[in-house]
Write an enzyme that holds these catalytic residues in place. Structure first.
Site, PDB file in Angstrom:
ATOM      1  N   HIS A 138       0.774  -1.587  -0.102  1.00  0.00           N
ATOM      2  CA  HIS A 138       0.121   0.235   0.077  1.00  0.00           C
ATOM      3  C   HIS A 138       0.419   1.217   0.117  1.00  0.00           C
ATOM      4  O   HIS A 138       0.197   2.397  -0.619  1.00  0.00           O
ATOM      5  CB  HIS A 138      -0.826  -0.073   1.204  1.00  0.00           C
ATOM      6  CG  HIS A 138      -1.508  -1.138   1.355  1.00  0.00           C
ATOM      7  ND1 HIS A 138      -2.660  -1.653   0.576  1.00  0.00           N
ATOM      8  CD2 HIS A 138      -2.226  -2.127   2.177  1.00  0.00           C
ATOM      9  CE1 HIS A 138      -3.173  -2.790   1.143  1.00  0.00           C
ATOM     10  NE2 HIS A 138      -2.765  -3.055   1.849  1.00  0.00           N
ATOM     11  N   HIS A 176       5.527   5.967   6.977  1.00  0.00           N
ATOM     12  CA  HIS A 176       5.463   6.188   5.440  1.00  0.00           C
ATOM     13  C   HIS A 176       4.885   7.168   4.771  1.00  0.00           C
ATOM     14  O   HIS A 176       4.777   8.007   5.210  1.00  0.00           O
ATOM     15  CB  HIS A 176       4.102   5.295   6.064  1.00  0.00           C
ATOM     16  CG  HIS A 176       2.824   5.696   6.589  1.00  0.00           C
ATOM     17  ND1 HIS A 176       2.716   5.524   7.667  1.00  0.00           N
ATOM     18  CD2 HIS A 176       1.358   6.209   5.530  1.00  0.00           C
ATOM     19  CE1 HIS A 176       1.268   6.205   7.802  1.00  0.00           C
ATOM     20  NE2 HIS A 176       0.644   6.694   6.788  1.00  0.00           N
ATOM     21  N   HIS A 202       2.009   8.718   1.033  1.00  0.00           N
ATOM     22  CA  HIS A 202       1.425   8.937   0.397  1.00  0.00           C
ATOM     23  C   HIS A 202       1.438   9.404  -0.591  1.00  0.00           C
ATOM     24  O   HIS A 202       1.821  11.470  -0.529  1.00  0.00           O
ATOM     25  CB  HIS A 202       0.116   9.361   1.086  1.00  0.00           C
ATOM     26  CG  HIS A 202      -0.152   8.403   2.482  1.00  0.00           C
ATOM     27  ND1 HIS A 202      -1.363   7.705   2.384  1.00  0.00           N
ATOM     28  CD2 HIS A 202       0.187   8.951   3.438  1.00  0.00           C
ATOM     29  CE1 HIS A 202      -1.657   7.309   3.626  1.00  0.00           C
ATOM     30  NE2 HIS A 202      -0.988   7.732   4.096  1.00  0.00           N
ATOM     31  N   GLU A 213      -2.779  13.498   0.891  1.00  0.00           N
ATOM     32  CA  GLU A 213      -3.997  12.936   1.390  1.00  0.00           C
ATOM     33  C   GLU A 213      -4.727  14.289   1.799  1.00  0.00           C
ATOM     34  O   GLU A 213      -5.616  14.536   1.418  1.00  0.00           O
ATOM     35  CB  GLU A 213      -3.871  11.749   3.018  1.00  0.00           C
ATOM     36  CG  GLU A 213      -3.318  10.782   2.098  1.00  0.00           C
ATOM     37  CD  GLU A 213      -3.649   9.598   3.226  1.00  0.00           C
ATOM     38  OE1 GLU A 213      -3.561   9.410   4.686  1.00  0.00           O
ATOM     39  OE2 GLU A 213      -4.400   9.236   2.156  1.00  0.00           O
ATOM     40  N   HIS A 215       3.497  11.292   7.097  1.00  0.00           N
ATOM     41  CA  HIS A 215       3.209  10.539   7.998  1.00  0.00           C
ATOM     42  C   HIS A 215       4.407   9.359   9.449  1.00  0.00           C
ATOM     43  O   HIS A 215       4.591   8.539   8.847  1.00  0.00           O
ATOM     44  CB  HIS A 215       1.851   9.400   8.069  1.00  0.00           C
ATOM     45  CG  HIS A 215       0.645  10.198   7.502  1.00  0.00           C
ATOM     46  ND1 HIS A 215       0.163   9.803   6.569  1.00  0.00           N
ATOM     47  CD2 HIS A 215       0.561  12.016   7.200  1.00  0.00           C
ATOM     48  CE1 HIS A 215      -0.948  10.521   6.270  1.00  0.00           C
ATOM     49  NE2 HIS A 215      -0.864  11.582   6.619  1.00  0.00           N
ATOM     50  N   THR A 274      -6.001   6.839   8.118  1.00  0.00           N
ATOM     51  CA  THR A 274      -6.291   6.866   6.879  1.00  0.00           C
ATOM     52  C   THR A 274      -6.704   6.227   5.520  1.00  0.00           C
ATOM     53  O   THR A 274      -6.724   5.870   4.065  1.00  0.00           O
ATOM     54  CB  THR A 274      -5.562   8.280   5.702  1.00  0.00           C
ATOM     55  OG1 THR A 274      -4.806   7.630   5.272  1.00  0.00           O
ATOM     56  CG2 THR A 274      -5.462   9.295   6.769  1.00  0.00           C
TER      57      THR A 274
HETATM   58 ZN   LIG Z   1      -0.441   7.673   6.384  1.00  0.00          ZN
END
Ligand SMILES: [Zn+2]
Ligand SMILES: *[C@@H]1O[C@H](CO)[C@@H](O)[C@H](O)[C@H]1NC(C)=O
Ligand SMILES: *[C@@H]1O[C@H](CO)[C@@H](O)[C@H](O)[C@H]1NC(C)=O
Ligand SMILES: *[C@@H]1O[C@H](CO)[C@@H](O)[C@H](O)[C@H]1NC(C)=O
Length: 307
Positions: A89, A117, A119, A129, A142, A225
């Site tokens: 992911h 991690h 996004h 995000e 994050h 999230t």
């Molecule tokens: Zn995150």
């Protein structure tokens, strides 16, 4: 007996539903089976609740909170070695126990760093995000922390303020950010899902912002999230962005999901703010409309407003 059979069938059905994997919108295909963000509430009902993340932060509607003072970072400068992993992911780095903590900034005590991690979008396109006044940045970091007293995220997530995530935006810069050389290089070794490689001598300080640029931030109560979407997160979203070159940003899109497709657009769409208030620290800037600016200028100067 009939009842028993029925409950068995129901259980089997539920099992199928909860067993289906969640995925991002970019992975949704006709005839595919993974559940995109719109159906995450079928993966975990919490994803359909009213304090979800991410959100769009409308700076004009944020409320100034003078008690959102600067953070105290501990161990953020300490170099450590860890694994960087393509988990299907995102890319994730687990942070060793007792390495780093954050307190201050109106947090309820001390929180210890657990993992970080990211996004991102597609080849450096929009991918954060959270959004600010509707603007989506190319990427978002994050850093996940939990209250010091907990020994696992699972435990911390049972506490409404058990988890504190520090969110940092990235912005495209014309020059390469040398502080990210090792990190970006490691991405080339974890292209497929489940691959990992060692990351030597990194520090959280190296990957974030200067202390002076971490005093401007937004604060609200939200959730993870990704499913389970647990509503136990005290969110901090910093105003200043970390610079990365287009080439560096693009490298993230060279990773692959488990089906071999490019790992791109790994963000959840924004969620309703509902009745939540977003607070801003004293130095965070509100983007005023030109009309408002002109009006306040006239008020300040003691002039009558033009018509
Ligand atoms: Zn995150
Ligand atoms: C990293 O990958 C190796 C080889 O596939 C595996 O044995 C190891 O368990 C992995 N480590 C982590 C932390 O995922
Ligand atoms: C904040 O970051 C900018 C670069 O993005 C830098 O020019 C500025 O000096 C920094 N401010 C502080 C107070 O560290
Ligand atoms: C990565 O996955 C692709 C298929 O998606 C495969 O062809 C390739 O050999 C894999 N690479 C490694 C290093 O496992």
């Amino acid at each position: 007996m009939q009842r028993l059979v029925l409950s068995f069938v129901l259980a089997a059905l539920l099992n199928i539903c909860t067993g289906a994997d969640w995925c991002y919108q970019s992975q949704v295909t006709c005839g595919g089976h993974c559940k995109g963000p719109v159906f995450w509430n079928q993966v975990n009902t919490e994803c359909g609740k009213s304090r979800q993340s991410p959100i769009n932060i409308v700076t004009r509607k944020t409320v100034l909170d003078e008690t959102l003072t600067p953070f105290r970072f501990n161990g953020y400068h300490t170099a450590f070695s860890s694994y960087i992993k393509n988990n299907g992911h995102s890319v994730q780095v687990n942070i060793p126990d007792n390495l780093a903590t954050v307190s201050g900034g109106k947090l309820e005590g001390t929180y210890k760093a657990v993992q970080f991690h990211l996004h991102w979008g597609n080849n450096g396109g929009p991918g954060s995000e959270h959004t600010i006044d509707g603007e989506q940045y190319p990427m978002e970091l994050h850093i996940v922390h939990m209250k010091e007293k907990y020994s696992s995220l699972t435990d911390a997530l049972k506490d409404r303020t058990g988890v504190a995530v520090l969110g940092f935006f990235y912005e495209e810069s014309s020059s390469t950010n040398r502080r990210y050389d090792d990190f970006v290089q490691a991405l080339g070794k974890i292209q497929n899902t489940s691959m990992n490689t060692t990351l030597n001598s990194i520090s959280l300080e190296r990957l974030t912002l200067s202390p002076g640029n971490m005093t401007s931030y937004y604060r609200y109560e939200g959730s993870l999230t990704t499913p389970g979407c647990t509503e136990s997160v005290v969110w901090t979203v910093f105003e200043h962005a970390i610079p990365l070159s287009r080439t560096q940003l693009k490298t993230f899109s060279s990773l692959r999901f488990h089906d071999g497709k490019p790992m791109v657009d790994t963000f959840r769409p924004i969620q309703p703010r509902n009745n939540r208030v977003v607070y801003r620290s004293g130095t965070a800037v509100v983007v005023a409309s030109v009309g408002l600016l002109v009006a306040s200028l006239f008020v300040t100067l003691g002039l009558s407003r033009p018509n």
